[in-house]
Design a protein around this motif. Structure first.
Motif, PDB file in Angstrom:
ATOM      1  N   ASP A 777      58.552  54.770  62.845  1.00 17.48           N
ATOM      2  CA  ASP A 777      59.832  54.963  62.397  1.00 17.48           C
ATOM      3  C   ASP A 777      60.890  54.011  62.028  1.00 17.48           C
ATOM      4  OD1 ASP A 777      59.531  57.611  62.314  1.00 17.48           O
ATOM      5  OD2 ASP A 777      60.703  58.200  64.132  1.00 17.48           O
ATOM      6  N   ARG A 778      60.418  52.829  62.452  1.00 19.27           N
ATOM      7  CA  ARG A 778      61.404  51.821  61.874  1.00 19.27           C
ATOM      8  C   ARG A 778      60.676  50.481  61.524  1.00 19.27           C
ATOM      9  NH1 ARG A 778      63.300  47.765  66.829  1.00 19.27           N
ATOM     10  NH2 ARG A 778      64.603  47.107  65.210  1.00 19.27           N
ATOM     11  N   LEU A 779      59.199  50.401  61.326  1.00 25.12           N
ATOM     12  CA  LEU A 779      58.179  49.342  60.972  1.00 25.12           C
ATOM     13  C   LEU A 779      57.330  49.844  60.046  1.00 25.12           C
ATOM     14  CD1 LEU A 779      57.558  46.409  61.268  1.00 25.12           C
ATOM     15  CD2 LEU A 779      56.049  46.988  63.238  1.00 25.12           C
ATOM     16  N   ILE A 780      57.193  49.098  58.846  1.00 25.49           N
ATOM     17  CA  ILE A 780      56.317  49.481  57.891  1.00 25.49           C
ATOM     18  C   ILE A 780      55.686  48.056  57.542  1.00 25.49           C
ATOM     19  CG2 ILE A 780      55.637  50.242  55.803  1.00 25.49           C
ATOM     20  CD1 ILE A 780      58.045  52.116  55.755  1.00 25.49           C
ATOM     21  N   GLU A 781      54.266  47.825  57.580  1.00 22.98           N
ATOM     22  CA  GLU A 781      53.711  46.522  57.182  1.00 22.98           C
ATOM     23  C   GLU A 781      52.428  47.087  56.104  1.00 22.98           C
ATOM     24  OE1 GLU A 781      52.142  44.707  60.537  1.00 22.98           O
ATOM     25  OE2 GLU A 781      54.330  43.954  61.286  1.00 22.98           O
ATOM     26  N   GLY A 782      52.442  46.152  55.249  1.00 23.80           N
ATOM     27  CA  GLY A 782      51.344  46.440  54.231  1.00 23.80           C
ATOM     28  C   GLY A 782      51.236  45.197  53.277  1.00 23.80           C
ATOM     29  N   SER A 783      50.304  45.672  52.157  1.00 25.96           N
ATOM     30  CA  SER A 783      50.159  44.311  50.940  1.00 25.96           C
ATOM     31  C   SER A 783      50.143  45.043  49.833  1.00 25.96           C
ATOM     32  CB  SER A 783      48.879  43.925  51.379  1.00 25.96           C
ATOM     33  OG  SER A 783      47.866  44.649  51.433  1.00 25.96           O
ATOM     34  N   VAL A 784      50.695  44.053  48.631  1.00 24.53           N
ATOM     35  CA  VAL A 784      50.547  44.580  47.520  1.00 24.53           C
ATOM     36  C   VAL A 784      50.146  43.383  46.596  1.00 24.53           C
ATOM     37  CG1 VAL A 784      53.228  43.787  47.168  1.00 24.53           C
ATOM     38  CG2 VAL A 784      52.251  45.443  45.976  1.00 24.53           C
ATOM     39  N   ASN A 785      49.548  43.769  45.326  1.00 28.19           N
ATOM     40  CA  ASN A 785      48.963  42.621  44.546  1.00 28.19           C
ATOM     41  C   ASN A 785      49.818  42.761  43.286  1.00 28.19           C
ATOM     42  OD1 ASN A 785      47.716  40.809  43.186  1.00 28.19           O
ATOM     43  ND2 ASN A 785      45.792  41.733  43.477  1.00 28.19           N
ATOM     44  N   ALA A 786      50.676  41.922  42.871  1.00 25.32           N
ATOM     45  CA  ALA A 786      51.312  42.057  41.625  1.00 25.32           C
ATOM     46  C   ALA A 786      50.696  41.325  40.517  1.00 25.32           C
ATOM     47  CB  ALA A 786      52.805  41.523  42.061  1.00 25.32           C
ATOM     48  N   ALA A 787      50.612  41.840  39.638  1.00 24.11           N
ATOM     49  CA  ALA A 787      50.026  41.233  38.212  1.00 24.11           C
ATOM     50  C   ALA A 787      51.043  40.083  37.704  1.00 24.11           C
ATOM     51  CB  ALA A 787      49.610  42.134  37.162  1.00 24.11           C
ATOM     52  N   GLN A 788      52.328  40.298  37.743  1.00 25.46           N
ATOM     53  CA  GLN A 788      53.304  39.665  37.335  1.00 25.46           C
ATOM     54  C   GLN A 788      54.416  39.763  38.187  1.00 25.46           C
ATOM     55  OE1 GLN A 788      54.104  40.937  33.333  1.00 25.46           O
ATOM     56  NE2 GLN A 788      53.967  43.086  34.166  1.00 25.46           N
ATOM     57  N   ASP A 789      55.469  38.982  37.890  1.00 22.97           N
ATOM     58  CA  ASP A 789      56.619  39.054  38.549  1.00 22.97           C
ATOM     59  C   ASP A 789      57.208  40.593  38.317  1.00 22.97           C
ATOM     60  OD1 ASP A 789      56.752  36.466  39.269  1.00 22.97           O
ATOM     61  OD2 ASP A 789      58.272  35.614  38.136  1.00 22.97           O
ATOM     62  N   GLN A 790      57.298  41.387  39.621  1.00 24.17           N
ATOM     63  CA  GLN A 790      57.866  42.635  39.457  1.00 24.17           C
ATOM     64  C   GLN A 790      58.757  43.062  40.607  1.00 24.17           C
ATOM     65  OE1 GLN A 790      53.416  44.117  39.598  1.00 24.17           O
ATOM     66  NE2 GLN A 790      53.951  45.153  37.624  1.00 24.17           N
ATOM     67  N   GLY A 828      50.930  37.722  42.397  1.00 22.88           N
ATOM     68  CA  GLY A 828      50.089  37.542  43.357  1.00 22.88           C
ATOM     69  C   GLY A 828      49.848  38.378  44.587  1.00 22.88           C
ATOM     70  N   LYS A 829      49.128  38.275  45.699  1.00 18.38           N
ATOM     71  CA  LYS A 829      48.826  39.149  46.693  1.00 18.38           C
ATOM     72  C   LYS A 829      49.863  38.661  47.707  1.00 18.38           C
ATOM     73  CE  LYS A 829      45.467  41.518  49.073  1.00 18.38           C
ATOM     74  NZ  LYS A 829      43.946  41.759  49.208  1.00 18.38           N
ATOM     75  N   HIS A 830      50.688  39.677  48.369  1.00 13.57           N
ATOM     76  CA  HIS A 830      51.552  39.372  49.475  1.00 13.57           C
ATOM     77  C   HIS A 830      51.599  40.432  50.433  1.00 13.57           C
ATOM     78  CE1 HIS A 830      53.706  36.625  46.455  1.00 13.57           C
ATOM     79  NE2 HIS A 830      53.391  37.530  45.566  1.00 13.57           N
ATOM     80  N   LYS A 831      51.931  39.644  51.718  1.00 17.20           N
ATOM     81  CA  LYS A 831      52.097  40.692  52.877  1.00 17.20           C
ATOM     82  C   LYS A 831      53.577  41.180  53.116  1.00 17.20           C
ATOM     83  CE  LYS A 831      48.060  40.981  55.107  1.00 17.20           C
ATOM     84  NZ  LYS A 831      47.380  42.168  55.545  1.00 17.20           N
ATOM     85  N   VAL A 832      53.807  42.135  53.138  1.00 19.70           N
ATOM     86  CA  VAL A 832      55.270  42.762  52.944  1.00 19.70           C
ATOM     87  C   VAL A 832      55.453  43.389  54.319  1.00 19.70           C
ATOM     88  CG1 VAL A 832      57.059  44.305  51.960  1.00 19.70           C
ATOM     89  CG2 VAL A 832      55.489  42.896  50.799  1.00 19.70           C
ATOM     90  N   SER A 833      56.590  43.336  55.081  1.00 16.83           N
ATOM     91  CA  SER A 833      57.256  43.843  56.013  1.00 16.83           C
ATOM     92  C   SER A 833      58.424  44.322  56.063  1.00 16.83           C
ATOM     93  CB  SER A 833      56.809  42.989  57.364  1.00 16.83           C
ATOM     94  OG  SER A 833      57.372  43.590  58.662  1.00 16.83           O
TER      95      SER A 833
END
Length: 873
Positions: A777-790, A828-833
């Motif tokens: 409920d208060r934490l989300i963790e994941g990843s995303v791969n951006a082809a360009q600055d987005q 690029g590929k990033h870990k996001v929290s």
């Protein structure tokens, strides 16, 4: 002659016996009766009206059904599951739950729900209401008995009147208010102890309880406490000044002790529509003195809900009407006290009617259908005056009783003749007879030497009977709700949601809700929210996207395939009687629910969007344009909806002139079913026709295709899927105009949803989806791969409490569409929290700890001082 002497002797003996009984009644007995009698009355009401566990009904009517019970369900699941109270995805796309908790759910009484099953939650909350009302009688008994030199039945009578007034009967479904009303007499007791004995501990802890449980009603109590202090009879200016410093100190200390909730609550309120527009209204009067007087005689018709802001629950016993006259005429009461109390009564009457004062009393907020929420304070003042009359009953003369009785009848006659909201004749008849009866009893009391206690006792018994009878009739007038009618699917939904768990984050909704916040009642992450903590930004953006909205609500009604994808709505639950046009596909049935799944793949709580989303034109009254521009700016997909031209309307009994594309200004005098009729010619085959209309004074719409009615009712303000329409068809939209004014605006637009463009959108968005690895409920963790600055968009309401880190480094968040959470991200590929902490909580708990420490130290100092004084004596 002998018989007459025997009668006199009998009367004398009864009087002596009554006197002995009252003398034997110690304070603890009176306090116990003040608790148990209201408890018995409320239990009797529950039995008579079939309230659980004595039937299938609940005391939670109106918003108690549509808001509070769903919120109790969230609290129940959080407490049972050991989950955080900081945040919840159960409604509103995600809400600051601590802010909601601080207004609706913070009462310690709510811990009692843990002793019940989920299916018994309605019963638990109804029992909490009963218990709080009984405790209100007890606290009133504690207050008045602490001041009384003559402990007697009148204390019980006054306490019952406080606990079972029309305010309590009419508004008891606002269960979160009852704690502050319950503790209010103790606050006043503590304030007087602070002034008289220089001991502010009781005042401080009682005010802290009120502020902690419900800051809204506590705000009104604080205003009253200041007024009461200013009107108090001080022994000297020095006492007034130095006790004033102590009064302010203990008040701030109480607020400091409650800061753990008050500061997050304040931060949350600032985000709501009412919090952002706290401007004083223009001076005007809502109602008349005659109408307010009528409400004091309204024995069995309490207000539970009324859109007229000038109405008020003022009935607190017909006997209390006599109190003012008897109080003013009593020679044993100081003239200065009489002037102060009469001025205070006058201030309340003015505040019930005058817009600015009314607005201030309500915490600089509008009343929204529950008028004059501070009127319990007026009732307290009347009961205080009545208590003083009984304390100085020897000062009541026969002509005082006669005059007060006649004055009461005269006021009732004036209210009936001059009022615009006149009561039924039988109400005036019963009220008049009661006035005469009370007046006669007091009159005979003044004449009698040997039977005074008999007349006083009869007065109190009649008053208690009046209170009990009107309470029963008031609850009958309120009505109750059937638990099985609204909550029959609880266990079925529990099974369904458990079977659909797949470890991913998604949202679900109901095709049609039985109660407004039904989505929150079930353990599903959902879209809609109806509550006082709904943020203004979210209400606005959801309105612009085509959802149904109100001043403090945004609901799922109005969803399209685009918004379902954007908001990650995977499942729809249908009650057996529901019908909703959608592209969702049937999956299975679970008890009373049919479950449908969104066929779209690749949905997520977050998506990468083009940086040009900052130029999204979201501030428009035309949702087709808003969704089209979002597709263009965020994903480069054009024309999801193709606009269909609409001809100017035919009018009947009104005039209409175009002011903008699809917008018309109208004037009308006669309300007719076909005031305005729009015709939409279909020139080519349309697979997915959508309509959207909204306007002031618009009611009872009829939408037909080739003469066949497809939708009707009050369906304005949200996107309406109509379905297929063949070339050459004719779609008609007919409105009835009806409202408080004879003019207004209406907007109507139509569009064809482009499935091919939507398919392109899904392909693009699926490749840009945020991949969730872990969530709570208060934490989300994941990843995303951006082809360009987005820009990384999250379908979560923007809130400063969200801390976002990208590859371990904190990133600056911003608003998308002025409402959703967003953060810029490089290619690029990033870990996001994402981690949530309610704004103000950190500061709040530190202030609470410090304030509590100061309070404990003060308690120790005061206790030591009192011990030294005792040893000295």
């Amino acid at each position: 002659m002998v018989k007459k002497k025997e009668e006199q002797t009998t009367g004398k003996n009864i009087g002596k016996n009554m006197c002995k009984i009252e003398q034997k009644l110690q304070r603890k007995h009176l306090i116990a009766l003040s608790f148990f009698l209201p408890l018995l009355v409320m239990t009797g009401c529950c039995i008579v009206f079939g309230v659980q566990p004595f039937g299938d009904n609940s005391l939670l009517i109106i918003d108690g059904l549509h808001q509070y019970m769903p919120f109790y369900s969230v609290l129940y699941d959080k407490l049972k599951g050991g989950e955080t109270l900081f945040y919840s995805f159960r409604s509103g796309l995600g809400i600051n739950f601590l802010s909601l908790f601080s207004y609706y759910l913070s009462s310690p009484f709510n811990l009692l729900i843990l002793f019940f099953k989920k299916s018994q939650l309605n019963m638990a909350v109804s029992m909490i209401i009963v218990l709080k009302i009984a405790c209100s009688g007890m606290t009133a008994g504690i207050y008045f008995s602490s001041k009384s030199k003559k402990q007697g039945f009148s204390i019980v009578m006054i306490s019952m009147a406080y606990a079972l007034s029309s305010y309590m009967v009419g508004y008891c479904w606002n269960v979160m208010w009852l704690d502050a009303i319950m503790i209010f007499p103790i606050i006043m007791m503590g304030l007087e102890r602070l002034i008289e004995k220089k001991d502010g501990r009781l005042y401080c802890i009682a005010l802290f309880y009120a502020l902690y449980c419900n800051y809204y009603i506590a705000f009104m109590i604080c205003i009253f406490a200041v007024i009461w202090y200013l009107l108090y009879s001080f022994k000297s200016i020095k006492q007034f000044f130095f006790r004033g410093i102590a009064f302010a100190f203990y008040s701030f200390l109480a607020a400091g002790m409650a800061a753990i909730l008050l500061i997050p609550a304040y931060m949350g309120i600032k985000q709501t529509a009412s919090g952002e527009t706290m401007q004083l209204p223009e001076h005007s009067f809502l109602t008349s003195v005659a109408d307010l007087l009528n409400r004091q005689f309204a024995l069995w018709s309490p207000i539970s809900h009324d859109n007229f802001d000038g109405n008020a629950n003022l009935y607190i016993g017909i006997f209390s009407v006599l109190a003012v006259g008897l109080y003013v005429l009593n020679g044993e009461i100081k003239v200065s006290e009489k002037i102060k109390k009469v001025l205070l009564i006058g201030l309340f009457y003015l505040s019930f009617s005058e817009m600015i004062l009314n607005f201030i009393w309500h915490g600089f907020h509008d009343q929204y259908g529950i008028p004059n929420r501070f009127s319990f304070l007026f009732g307290f003042v009347l009961l205080y005056m009545l208590w003083e009359v009984f304390e100085h009953l020897e000062g009541v003369k026969g002509w005082h009783a006669a005059f007060a009785c006649m004055a009461g009848v005269a006021l009732m006659a004036y209210a009936k003749l001059k009022g615009t909201q006149v009561l039924e004749d039988n109400v005036y008849g019963v009220a008049g007879m009661l006035l005469l009866l009370y007046g006669m009893l007091l009159f005979f009391y003044t004449l009698s030497c040997k039977r005074k206690y008999i007349y006083k006792f009869i007065f109190c018994v009649v008053a208690v009977i009046e209170i009990i009878v009107t309470a029963f009739m008031g609850f009958n007038e309120n009505g109750q709700i059937s638990v099985s009618k609204f909550f029959y699917g609880t266990e079925d939904m529990e099974k369904a949601t458990e079977s659909l768990k797949d470890g991913t984050f998604y949202r679900s909704e109901l095709a049609s809700a039985l109660m407004v916040d039904e989505n929150a009642w079930y353990p599903i992450n959902s879209v809609g929210l109806f509550g006082s903590t709904a943020t203004d930004r979210m209400v606005t953006i959801m309105d612009n996207l085509g959802f149904y909205t109100g001043c403090n609500e945004y609901l799922y009604k109005g969803a399209t395939p685009v918004t379902n994808f954007l908001l990650n709505v995977k499942y729809l639950y249908y009650h057996q009687e529901d019908s909703l046009q959608t592209d969702f596909q049937y999956v299975k049935s679970e008890g009373s629910f049919d479950i449908y799944e969104n066929p779209a793949k690749g949905m997520s709580i977050g998506y990468l969007m083009n940086r040009s989303v900052k130029d999204w034109y979201y501030d428009s009254a035309y949702p087709f344009r808003v969704q089209n521009d979002l597709g263009e700016q965020a994903f480069g997909v054009s024309e999801l909806f193709h606009n269909i031209r609409i001809s100017d309307p035919e009018t009947n009994g009104c005039t209409a002139s175009r002011t903008n594309d699809g917008e018309y200004y109208f004037e009308y005098k006669d309300s007719r079913p076909d005031n305005m009729t729009f015709t939409i010619p279909i020139t080519k085959n349309v697979e997915n026709l959508y309509l959207f209309y909204d306007g002031t004074q618009v009611e009872n719409a009829q939408i037909s295709v080739d003469g066949v009615n497809v939708k009707s009712g009050d369906i304005d303000g949200y996107m309406l899927p109509i379905g297929k329409a063949a070339a050459g068809s004719e779609v008609k939209v007919t409105f009835e105009l009806k409202g408080e004014t004879e003019d207004g605006y209406v907007r109507l637009s139509a569009a064809d949803f482009d499935q091919q463009a939507y398919g392109d959108l899904k392909k693009i968005v699926a490749t840009r989806a945020f991949s969730v690895d872990r969530y709570s409920d208060r934490l989300i963790e994941g990843s995303v791969n951006a082809a360009q600055d987005q820009t990384l968009f999250f379908s979560i309401p923007y809130d400063k409490g969200w801390k976002v880190t990208i590859d371990g480094k904190e990133a600056k968040t911003h608003k998308i569409g002025d409402a959703f959470l967003g953060v810029n991200i490089s290619s690029g590929k990033h870990k996001v929290s994402l981690k949530y902490t309610p704004p103000g909580f950190t500061v709040g708990w530190k202030i609470t700890v410090l304030s509590a420490a100061i309070f404990l130290i003060l308690c120790k100092i005061i206790h030591s001082r009192k011990l030294r004084q005792l040893h000295g004596k």
